[in-house]
Design a protein around this motif. Structure first.
Motif, PDB file in Angstrom:
ATOM      1  N   LEU A 106       0.632  -1.302   0.012  1.00  0.00           N
ATOM      2  CA  LEU A 106       0.028   0.063  -0.076  1.00  0.00           C
ATOM      3  C   LEU A 106       0.982   1.320   0.064  1.00  0.00           C
ATOM      4  CD1 LEU A 106      -2.748  -0.901   2.537  1.00  0.00           C
ATOM      5  CD2 LEU A 106      -3.091  -0.455   0.196  1.00  0.00           C
ATOM      6  N   THR A 107       0.589   1.989  -0.914  1.00  0.00           N
ATOM      7  CA  THR A 107       1.212   3.553  -1.032  1.00  0.00           C
ATOM      8  C   THR A 107       0.262   4.462  -1.732  1.00  0.00           C
ATOM      9  OG1 THR A 107       3.115   4.453  -2.094  1.00  0.00           O
ATOM     10  CG2 THR A 107       2.042   2.861  -3.349  1.00  0.00           C
ATOM     11  N   GLU A 108       0.732   5.775  -0.994  1.00  0.00           N
ATOM     12  CA  GLU A 108      -0.031   7.010  -1.829  1.00  0.00           C
ATOM     13  C   GLU A 108       0.688   7.392  -2.972  1.00  0.00           C
ATOM     14  OE1 GLU A 108      -2.309   9.479   1.230  1.00  0.00           O
ATOM     15  OE2 GLU A 108      -0.529   8.652   2.388  1.00  0.00           O
ATOM     16  N   ASN A 109       1.921   6.611  -3.172  1.00  0.00           N
ATOM     17  CA  ASN A 109       3.185   7.246  -4.194  1.00  0.00           C
ATOM     18  C   ASN A 109       2.609   6.612  -5.662  1.00  0.00           C
ATOM     19  OD1 ASN A 109       5.189   7.623  -5.897  1.00  0.00           O
ATOM     20  ND2 ASN A 109       6.573   8.042  -4.063  1.00  0.00           N
ATOM     21  N   PHE A 110       1.962   7.679  -6.439  1.00  0.00           N
ATOM     22  CA  PHE A 110       1.241   7.416  -7.512  1.00  0.00           C
ATOM     23  C   PHE A 110       2.327   7.196  -8.779  1.00  0.00           C
ATOM     24  CE2 PHE A 110      -2.529   8.581  -5.577  1.00  0.00           C
ATOM     25  CZ  PHE A 110      -3.507   7.629  -6.088  1.00  0.00           C
ATOM     26  N   PRO A 111       3.519   7.869  -8.647  1.00  0.00           N
ATOM     27  CA  PRO A 111       4.504   7.325  -9.671  1.00  0.00           C
ATOM     28  C   PRO A 111       5.126   6.068  -9.442  1.00  0.00           C
ATOM     29  CG  PRO A 111       4.674   9.678  -8.682  1.00  0.00           C
ATOM     30  CD  PRO A 111       3.867   9.004  -8.135  1.00  0.00           C
ATOM     31  N   THR A 112       5.057   5.465  -8.039  1.00  0.00           N
ATOM     32  CA  THR A 112       5.551   4.033  -7.865  1.00  0.00           C
ATOM     33  C   THR A 112       4.372   3.092  -8.363  1.00  0.00           C
ATOM     34  OG1 THR A 112       6.903   4.767  -5.893  1.00  0.00           O
ATOM     35  CG2 THR A 112       6.195   2.506  -5.871  1.00  0.00           C
ATOM     36  N   MET A 113       3.330   3.476  -8.193  1.00  0.00           N
ATOM     37  CA  MET A 113       2.147   2.470  -8.569  1.00  0.00           C
ATOM     38  C   MET A 113       2.447   2.327 -10.225  1.00  0.00           C
ATOM     39  SD  MET A 113      -1.218   4.146  -6.875  1.00  0.00           S
ATOM     40  CE  MET A 113      -1.010   4.913  -5.135  1.00  0.00           C
ATOM     41  N   ARG A 114       2.564   3.605 -10.937  1.00  0.00           N
ATOM     42  CA  ARG A 114       2.554   3.670 -12.393  1.00  0.00           C
ATOM     43  C   ARG A 114       3.791   2.745 -12.962  1.00  0.00           C
ATOM     44  NH1 ARG A 114       1.321   9.017 -11.246  1.00  0.00           N
ATOM     45  NH2 ARG A 114      -0.773   9.523 -11.572  1.00  0.00           N
ATOM     46  N   ALA A 115       4.928   3.057 -12.082  1.00  0.00           N
ATOM     47  CA  ALA A 115       6.392   2.060 -12.355  1.00  0.00           C
ATOM     48  C   ALA A 115       5.992   0.654 -12.228  1.00  0.00           C
ATOM     49  CB  ALA A 115       7.223   2.528 -11.392  1.00  0.00           C
ATOM     50  N   THR A 116       5.099   0.234 -11.324  1.00  0.00           N
ATOM     51  CA  THR A 116       4.630  -1.287 -11.016  1.00  0.00           C
ATOM     52  C   THR A 116       3.939  -1.943 -12.197  1.00  0.00           C
ATOM     53  OG1 THR A 116       5.044  -0.951  -8.684  1.00  0.00           O
ATOM     54  CG2 THR A 116       3.778  -3.053  -9.560  1.00  0.00           C
ATOM     55  N   ILE A 117       3.186  -0.956 -12.667  1.00  0.00           N
ATOM     56  CA  ILE A 117       2.317  -1.417 -13.927  1.00  0.00           C
ATOM     57  C   ILE A 117       3.139  -1.518 -14.980  1.00  0.00           C
ATOM     58  CG2 ILE A 117       0.439  -0.564 -15.514  1.00  0.00           C
ATOM     59  CD1 ILE A 117      -0.513  -1.805 -12.433  1.00  0.00           C
ATOM     60  N   THR A 118       4.056  -0.417 -15.225  1.00  0.00           N
ATOM     61  CA  THR A 118       4.594  -0.671 -16.474  1.00  0.00           C
ATOM     62  C   THR A 118       5.718  -1.713 -16.416  1.00  0.00           C
ATOM     63  OG1 THR A 118       4.892   1.848 -16.512  1.00  0.00           O
ATOM     64  CG2 THR A 118       6.828   0.961 -17.711  1.00  0.00           C
ATOM     65  N   ALA A 119       6.232  -2.380 -15.104  1.00  0.00           N
ATOM     66  CA  ALA A 119       7.088  -3.455 -15.096  1.00  0.00           C
ATOM     67  C   ALA A 119       6.376  -4.680 -15.057  1.00  0.00           C
ATOM     68  CB  ALA A 119       7.768  -3.411 -13.841  1.00  0.00           C
TER      69      ALA A 119
END
Length: 439
Positions: free
Chosen positions: A298-311
Motif C-alpha cells: 500500500l502506498t500513496e505514491n502514484f509514480p511508484t504505482m505507475r512504475a509497477t504497472i509498467t514493469a
C-alpha cells in the motif's frame, strides 16, 4: 375561305382532345411536383439524426462536469473556503474538455449550482441545421441537465490482484490492461486530493508472487531469516494448505506454518539455516528466477504505482488463490507490510481481482476443483473481514467461481475483449470515489 376556316377549327379541336387523353409524361410531371417535399423530408431526417448525436454529446459533457464537480471537497489551496468556486472551475473545465471543438454547436452555455448535498449542471447550445433554409429553421436549441451527489471524505485501501500469466501476452491483453490501469490510477490520483486518503497496492501474480528482496530477505516473517538469501529471486508460493494458504493470518515465529517460505521459480524451497550453524551450506539446487513484477505494498505514491504497472510482464501459469491471498495480505495490518489500517474501521478496503483464465497450478495442486475451492476460501476470508471484492474475467473465465468470489454478483464483470477493460475500470472507479449521478 369558309371551308379552310372550318377545317382549321376542327383540327384544333382534335388536337385539344388528343392532348387531354395523352397520359405520357405524367409521372415525370408528378415527380417534379413531389421532389420538393421529398427533399425537405430527407433533409429533416438528416438534421434529426445529427441533432440526436449532438444532444448526446451535450448530455455526456454535462454529466462529466457534474461528476467532476462532485468529487471536489476543498479548494486548490487545501481549504473549504472556496470549495464552491473550485467546483465551478472544475466543472467548467470538464465540460469544455468533453465538448471539445465543434462546429455544429454554437452559443454554448454552462452553469453549475452548488446545492449543498448535490451539484446541478445545466447546459444549452444552438444546433446548426444543415437543411434549415428549407424549413425556415436554421438552428435548434438543445438542453441538458445533470445532478451528482457530493463525495464524502473517506479513507480507501485498494488492492489490485492482476493476472500476469503467459496468456496475458495474447490479443493485446497486457497492453490494454496497462493502459487501463494507468488511466484508473490517474483518476484515483485526482480523487485522492478531494475525497480523502487513497492508498493502493498491486499484486502481479502467476502461479506465485515475487517480493522485493531488499526488504524481505532476512525478515522474521520469512522462514529462512538466518540464511544467506543473496541468490533468492524473491519468489513466494502458497503457505501450508488448507491451514493458511487462503488466510490473512499475520505470520508469527511462534507458529512456523504461518511463515512465508523463500522459493525459486520452480518451487524449490531454500533450506532453513539453524542459528547454531557457523557456515551456511551451499544450495542443493541452482535457483530459477520468477520474472513477474514485484508486489507493491500500500502506498500513496502514484509514480511508484505507475512504475509497477509498467514493469508487469506476462509469464507462467495461473494461481488465483495466491493473487487473492496476497492482495488481502497487503490490506492486513501487521507483517509482512505493516502499513494497512485495522479491519472494521470507517475506511473502505477493496480488492479488484482480474484474470484471463482458469486455475492451473499452485504450490500444492494442479487439480482445478481443488484449486477453485482454495480460491473461494481466500475470497470468503476477504469478505468476512469487510473487504469489498470485485472480479473481472478477461476473454476466458470460470464464471461461477468469479461470481461467487465477488462481494455480490453485480461486482463481477466479464470482458469478452480487452477493449472492455477501461469501461469496467471506469465503473469501479465511480464506486471508489462514491460519486454518482443522482438525476
Amino acid at each position: 375561305m369558309t371551308v379552310k376556316s372550318q377545317y382549321s377549327f376542327a383540327a384544333f379541336r382534335r388536337a385539344c382532345t388528343s392532348f387531354k387523353r395523352d397520359i405520357r409524361g405524367n409521372t415525370a410531371l408528378l415527380f417534379s411536383f413531389a421532389i420538393i417535399p421529398i427533399g425537405i423530408a430527407a433533409g429533416a431526417g438528416i438534421d434529426y439524426s445529427r441533432s440526436i448525436a449532438a444532444s448526446a454529446k451535450l448530455r455526456a459533457a454535462t454529466d462529466a462536469a457534474a461528476l467532476a464537480a462532485a468529487i471536489v471537497t476543498q479548494d486548490s489551496v487545501g481549504t473549504r473556503v472556496g470549495v464552491t468556486e473550485e467546483r465551478i472551475r472544475t466543472a467548467t473545465a470538464a465540460f469544455n474538455a468533453n465538448i471539445g471543438q465543434t462546429t455544429t454547436l454554437t452559443g454554448l452555455n454552462f452553469t453549475l449550482t452548488d446545492l449543498g448535498t448535490t451539484v446541478r449542471a445545466v447546459s444549452s447550445a444552438q444546433f446548426t441545421n444543415a437543411f434549415g433554409g428549407l424549413l425556415k429553421r436554421p438552428t435548434s436549441t438543445l438542453n441538458a441537465a445533470a445532478e451528482a451527489m457530493l463525495a464524502t471524505n473517506a479513507n480507501y485501501e485498494v488492492a489490485f490482484a492482476l493476472d500476469n500469466t503467459g496468456s496475458m501476452a495474447d490479443s493485446g491483453k497486457m497492453t490494454t490492461l496497462k493502459a487501463a490501469m494507468t488511466s484508473f490510477l490517474n483518476k484515483l490520483d485526482a480523487a485522492n486530493r478531494s475525497i480523502g486518503n487513497v492508498k493502493v497496492s498491486i499484486v502481479p501474480f502467476g502461479n506465485m508472487i515475487r517480493l522485493d528482496t531488499t526488504t524481505a530477505a532476512g525478515a522474521m516473517w520469512i522462514k529462512q531469516p538466518l540464511r544467506d538469501l543473496t541468490q533468492w529471486p524473491g519468489c513466494i508460493g502458497d503457505r501450508i494448505s488448507p491451514a493458511y494458504d487462503a488466510k490473512a493470518t499475520v505470520p508469527s515465529t511462534g507458529t512456523p506454518e504461518t511463515l512465508f517460505e523463500a522459493i525459486d521459480g520452480a518451487y524449490n524451497v531454500f533450506p532453513v539455516t539453524p542459528s547454531s550453524t557457523s557456515v551456511v551450506p551451499a544450495l542443493p539446487f541452482t535457483p530459477i528466477a520468477c520474472n513477474m513484477a514485484q508486489v507493491m505494498p500500500l502506498t500513496e505514491n502514484f509514480p511508484t504505482m505507475r512504475a509497477t504497472i509498467t514493469a508487469m510482464t506476462p509469464g507462467g501459469t495461473t494461481n488465483l488463490t495466491i493473487g487473492m491471498s496476497w492482495a488481502l495480505q497487503t490490506l492486513t495490518p501487521g507483517d509482512p507490510f505493516n502499513n494497512a489500517l485495522p479491519f472494521g474501521g470507517s475506511h473502505t478496503k477493496i480488492i479488484v481481482l482480474l484474470t484471463d483464465g482458469l486455475n492451473t497450478q499452485s504450490r500444492w495442486s494442479t487439480d482445478a476443483p481443488t484449486m477453485n475451492a482454495r480460491t473461494l476460501a481466500a475470497c470468503t476470508e476477504a469478505k468476512s473481514k469487510g473487504v469489498i471484492v470485485y472480479t473481472i474475467g478477461l476473454m476466458s473465465e470460470d464464471t461461477a467461481l468469479l461470481t461467487s468470489c465477488a462481494s455480490t454478483p453485480g461486482k463481477h464483470y466479464f470482458a469478452p475483449t480487452p477493449a472492455q477493460i477501461p469501461d469496467i475500470f471506469d465503473v469501479i472507479s465511480m464506486d471508489v470515489t462514491t460519486v454518482r449521478l443522482s438525476r
